[in-house]
Write an enzyme that holds these catalytic residues in place. Structure first.
Site, PDB file in Angstrom:
ATOM      1  N   HIS A   1      -0.957  -9.406  14.396  1.00 22.64           N
ATOM      2  CA  HIS A   1      -0.757  -8.934  15.774  1.00 22.64           C
ATOM      3  C   HIS A   1       0.229  -9.820  16.523  1.00 22.64           C
ATOM      4  CE1 HIS A   1      -2.614  -5.701  18.226  1.00 22.64           C
ATOM      5  NE2 HIS A   1      -2.102  -6.382  19.234  1.00 22.64           N
TER       6      HIS A   1
ATOM      7  N   ARG B   1      12.873 -11.827  12.722  1.00 23.76           N
ATOM      8  CA  ARG B   1      13.883 -12.058  13.749  1.00 23.76           C
ATOM      9  C   ARG B   1      15.308 -11.838  13.254  1.00 23.76           C
ATOM     10  NH1 ARG B   1       9.726 -11.816  15.799  1.00 23.76           N
ATOM     11  NH2 ARG B   1       8.717 -13.234  17.306  1.00 23.76           N
TER      12      ARG B   1
END
Length: 396
Positions: free
Chosen positions: A289, A324
């Protein structure tokens, strides 16, 4: 939509940026990941920044999600004929142009007025599928429409009210969503200091509950229009949000509600991956999460190889938490994931420039991935495996 039919998405994006540079047109959206994050966080108000940036407890899990990638190194191989790269894949019989999906992130209206619809428009323009959060600021029907022909999945927060849960699933089916992704790591909300310090929960302000306030079942529990009493509506939402009583046996009921594939999101152990498959899941998403639930939890990437070893030949495996860069995507796919879910980067783009910002961030991320794939010696994502990587232990 983007045109990468010649298999050179990365080359085309690089050329576009350099040609713009000749005309003294600099990128409006920062290209370097940390600069993108900094610019977006600076553009947010304090409450939105805490919601997006914050992690559980000390924030160690969110931090480890990113640093876990440093334990793997790509081992490029040369002269392998990589002029054209194939980024396409197939999931549950549906062709995806790229092995990337926008992760479910709720309450996007706190970042940009366009909210999830803008994210959908930006993702669809780059042929990137999207998974919509239950706690969306925009009704699921509107987001599905914005995705057009690009695949969309629906992330489900399983309510203790079975009729409401079934209604969400039915609406998602009717709106053309192609899978149900049930999140199991949030039966209760974790300890999130940044939100708590500000006393901020977006739902109490009527944000992120559009799928509830547009649902006939939910509205049947109200004795007023949702807009007339925001606090009362929010309290009803909180009463119907999470169900901490759920067990693996309940998955059978969920399967009975839909013909769509059911994917279990929030898996971090081999044992849970096995349980998910044994109880009928069509796939799992390895995720913690985004570090927002359990402080000092295992990093998602640390869990991925074991899950792949356990069920990789039997079920779909997605990965979410910490991606990323294009090299991160390559690493995730090489470790055995079928799909890489990108979260915070695309909502940084949303914050800075709405749909165009989402499209720009995804375009840059996919260009980076495409070039990393080719420069590592691969012309097809299907050829990636762990042999493309070296673990830190082998480098010492």
């Amino acid at each position: 939509m983007s045109d990468d039919s010649d298999g050179s998405r990365g080359n085309d994006r690089v050329t576009e940026i350099y040609v713009n540079g000749l005309a003294e047109v600099s990128p409006d959206i920062p290209i370097e990941p940390s600069e993108l994050e900094t610019a977006a966080l600076e553009a947010m108000d304090e409450t939105a920044r805490g919601y997006v940036e914050g992690g559980a407890g000390s924030g160690k899990t969110a931090e480890s999600n990113e640093t876990a990638f440093d334990r793997w190194r790509i081992e490029p191989e040369m002269l392998r004929g990589v002029e054209s790269r194939d980024l396409s894949t197939e999931v549950f019989g549906t062709a995806f142009d790229v092995p990337v999906m926008c992760a479910p992130i709720g309450c996007q209206s706190i970042l940009h007025d366009g909210a999830e619809r803008a994210s959908a428009e930006g993702a669809a323009s780059e042929d990137v599928p999207l998974c919509l959060s239950t706690v969306s600021s925009t009704p699921l029907e509107e987001v599905g429409e914005a995705m057009g022909d690009v695949p969309a999945w629906f992330q489900l927060y399983w309510s203790p009210d079975r009729e409401l849960t079934a209604s969400f699933i039915d609406r998602a089916e009717q709106a053309g969503y192609e899978a149900i992704v049930v999140t199991v790591d949030t039966p209760i909300v974790g300890w999130r200091p940044q939100d708590l310090q500000q006393g901020y929960l977006p739902y109490l302000h009527g944000t992120g509950i559009a799928n509830y306030t547009t649902d006939d079942v939910f509205r049947s529990y109200l004795d007023h229009d949702p807009e007339e009493n925001t606090l009362s509506t929010a309290q009803t939402f909180l009463d119907l949000f999470g169900d901490a009583s759920l067990t693996w046996d309940d998955l059978e009921w969920l399967h009975d509600q839909t013909d769509l594939p059911v994917v279990v999101k929030g898996i971090l152990s081999q044992a849970d991956a096995r349980r998910a498959v044994e109880h009928g899941a069509d796939g799992v998403v390895v995720s913690n999460h985004g570090g927002r639930q359990v402080d000092r939890s295992v990093a998602a990437l640390e869990a991925l190889p074991g899950v792949v070893d356990e069920i990789g030949d039997e079920a779909f495996i997605g990965f979410d938490s910490g991606i990323r860069s294009g090299a991160d995507i390559l690493t995730v796919l090489a470790l055995g994931a079928d799909l890489a879910f990108v979260g915070r980067p695309y909502v940084y783009g949303l914050t800075l420039d709405g749909a165009e910002g989402v499209a720009t961030v995804l375009s840059n991320l996919l260009a980076d991935f495409d070039l990393s794939l080719g420069l590592s010696g691969y012309d097809d994502v299907a050829k990636l495996d762990r042999e493309a990587l070296v673990h830190e232990s082998a480098l010492q």
